[in-house]
Enzyme design. Structure first.
Site, PDB file in Angstrom:
ATOM      1  N   GLY A  49      43.523  36.622  23.841  1.00 21.08           N
ATOM      2  CA  GLY A  49      43.408  36.196  22.306  1.00 21.08           C
ATOM      3  C   GLY A  49      44.063  37.384  21.459  1.00 21.08           C
ATOM      4  O   GLY A  49      43.940  38.534  21.814  1.00 21.08           O
ATOM      5  N   GLN A  54      45.943  42.375  14.179  1.00 18.09           N
ATOM      6  CA  GLN A  54      46.059  43.343  15.027  1.00 18.09           C
ATOM      7  C   GLN A  54      47.738  43.485  15.282  1.00 18.09           C
ATOM      8  O   GLN A  54      48.130  44.437  15.935  1.00 18.09           O
ATOM      9  CB  GLN A  54      45.570  42.702  16.508  1.00 18.09           C
ATOM     10  CG  GLN A  54      44.110  42.625  16.607  1.00 18.09           C
ATOM     11  CD  GLN A  54      43.655  42.273  18.053  1.00 18.09           C
ATOM     12  OE1 GLN A  54      43.507  40.819  18.183  1.00 18.09           O
ATOM     13  NE2 GLN A  54      43.420  43.132  18.742  1.00 18.09           N
ATOM     14  N   CYS A  93      39.181  44.951  24.075  1.00 15.92           N
ATOM     15  CA  CYS A  93      40.060  44.773  22.883  1.00 15.92           C
ATOM     16  C   CYS A  93      41.337  45.284  22.919  1.00 15.92           C
ATOM     17  O   CYS A  93      41.364  46.471  23.382  1.00 15.92           O
ATOM     18  CB  CYS A  93      39.181  45.066  21.523  1.00 15.92           C
ATOM     19  SG  CYS A  93      40.080  44.761  20.142  1.00 15.92           S
ATOM     20  N   LEU A  94      42.441  44.329  22.744  1.00 14.88           N
ATOM     21  CA  LEU A  94      43.638  45.090  22.890  1.00 14.88           C
ATOM     22  C   LEU A  94      43.788  46.100  21.918  1.00 14.88           C
ATOM     23  O   LEU A  94      44.709  47.154  21.981  1.00 14.88           O
ATOM     24  CB  LEU A  94      44.642  43.994  22.618  1.00 14.88           C
ATOM     25  CG  LEU A  94      44.898  42.813  23.646  1.00 14.88           C
ATOM     26  CD1 LEU A  94      46.001  41.953  23.185  1.00 14.88           C
ATOM     27  CD2 LEU A  94      45.114  43.390  25.045  1.00 14.88           C
ATOM     28  N   HIS A 135      34.836  37.208  18.777  1.00 12.62           N
ATOM     29  CA  HIS A 135      35.596  38.533  18.572  1.00 12.62           C
ATOM     30  C   HIS A 135      36.855  38.640  17.619  1.00 12.62           C
ATOM     31  O   HIS A 135      36.928  39.559  16.801  1.00 12.62           O
ATOM     32  CB  HIS A 135      36.017  38.916  20.125  1.00 12.62           C
ATOM     33  CG  HIS A 135      36.863  39.915  20.232  1.00 12.62           C
ATOM     34  ND1 HIS A 135      36.139  41.233  20.752  1.00 12.62           N
ATOM     35  CD2 HIS A 135      37.958  40.366  19.846  1.00 12.62           C
ATOM     36  CE1 HIS A 135      37.052  42.152  20.903  1.00 12.62           C
ATOM     37  NE2 HIS A 135      38.105  41.685  20.157  1.00 12.62           N
ATOM     38  N   GLU A 136      37.615  37.369  17.831  1.00 10.27           N
ATOM     39  CA  GLU A 136      38.900  37.266  16.980  1.00 10.27           C
ATOM     40  C   GLU A 136      38.419  36.991  15.606  1.00 10.27           C
ATOM     41  O   GLU A 136      39.211  37.562  14.655  1.00 10.27           O
ATOM     42  CB  GLU A 136      39.773  36.238  17.562  1.00 10.27           C
ATOM     43  CG  GLU A 136      40.003  36.253  18.869  1.00 10.27           C
ATOM     44  CD  GLU A 136      40.810  37.528  19.459  1.00 10.27           C
ATOM     45  OE1 GLU A 136      41.219  38.332  18.476  1.00 10.27           O
ATOM     46  OE2 GLU A 136      40.786  37.985  20.270  1.00 10.27           O
ATOM     47  N   HIS A 139      37.756  40.222  13.829  1.00 10.59           N
ATOM     48  CA  HIS A 139      38.974  40.958  13.617  1.00 10.59           C
ATOM     49  C   HIS A 139      39.347  40.670  12.187  1.00 10.59           C
ATOM     50  O   HIS A 139      40.030  41.425  11.299  1.00 10.59           O
ATOM     51  CB  HIS A 139      40.161  40.649  14.316  1.00 10.59           C
ATOM     52  CG  HIS A 139      40.038  41.433  15.601  1.00 10.59           C
ATOM     53  ND1 HIS A 139      40.237  43.018  15.544  1.00 10.59           N
ATOM     54  CD2 HIS A 139      40.287  41.231  17.072  1.00 10.59           C
ATOM     55  CE1 HIS A 139      40.406  43.167  16.691  1.00 10.59           C
ATOM     56  NE2 HIS A 139      40.129  42.355  17.868  1.00 10.59           N
TER      57      HIS A 139
HETATM   58 NI    NI Z   1      40.148  42.706  19.780  1.00 13.84          NI
END
Ligand code: NI
Length: 184
Positions: A49, A54, A93-94, A135-136, A139
């Site tokens: 995702g 991000q 998380c990236l 989660h997204e 963000h």
């Molecule tokens: Ni994340």
């Protein structure tokens, strides 16, 4: 050489990640291209995702691909309409590379938003998909998973993040303390 991707994923410490994003108003060809580039960036990371903030785009949408039958998905201006249950999941998380923590969130959610064709979509999600969407969506609200941790986890996470940041900046690790006087 690292594989070059259309975008670089911003990491914790960048203020964009702590800012609430604005609604998407135009779903046009430029937007579709942006989504394609986000998928490329996400797969290269690799991740399942990726939310627009991000990559520095402060708009309310994210792309995902759980690798199951549904393929590539884009959710625009998403909202959570309800939730139930509780589930602990080892979440990553990236934007916080290399760190995973057990985080508790609702197990099931109701979601509505728009898809890439501009159609309204409304559905229920559970398990990994519910986790990913929560989660997204966080963000898009400028919330990182650090804010979903308990105090001990957060302390531990912040310590590791500092270590990783120092390593990335090339700051040498502190030398072990040596006693000046010899002990008898
Ligand atoms: Ni994340």
């Amino acid at each position: 050489m690292p594989v070059s991707t259309p975008y670089q994923v911003l990491v914790v410490g960048n203020p964009v990640l702590n800012t609430r994003s604005d609604d998407v108003t135009d779903v046009d060809g430029k937007f579709v291209k942006l989504c394609e580039d986000m998928f490329t960036t996400m797969y290269a990371a690799p991740g399942i995702g990726l939310a627009a903030p991000q990559i520095g785009v402060q708009k309310r949408f994210f792309v995902y691909d759980l690798g199951a039958g549904d393929g590539q998905q884009v959710l625009i201006n998403p909202e959570i309409t309800g939730s139930g249950g509780e589930m602990e999941y080892f979440e990553g998380c990236l934007s916080i590379p290399g760190l995973h923590f057990d985080i508790v969130r609702p197990e099931r959610i109701g979601v509505k938003g728009r898809d890439l064709e501009g159609n309204e979509v409304e559905f229920e999600a559970d398990d990994l998909l519910a986790r990913l969407i929560q989660h997204e969506l966080d963000h898009l609200d400028g919330i990182l998973m650090l804010e979903r941790m308990d105090d001990d986890q957060r302390k531990q996470a912040l310590k590791k993040i500092r270590e990783l940041q120092m390593k990335a900046a090339g700051v040498p690790e502190p030398e072990p303390k040596r006693s000046f006087f010899r002990l008898r």
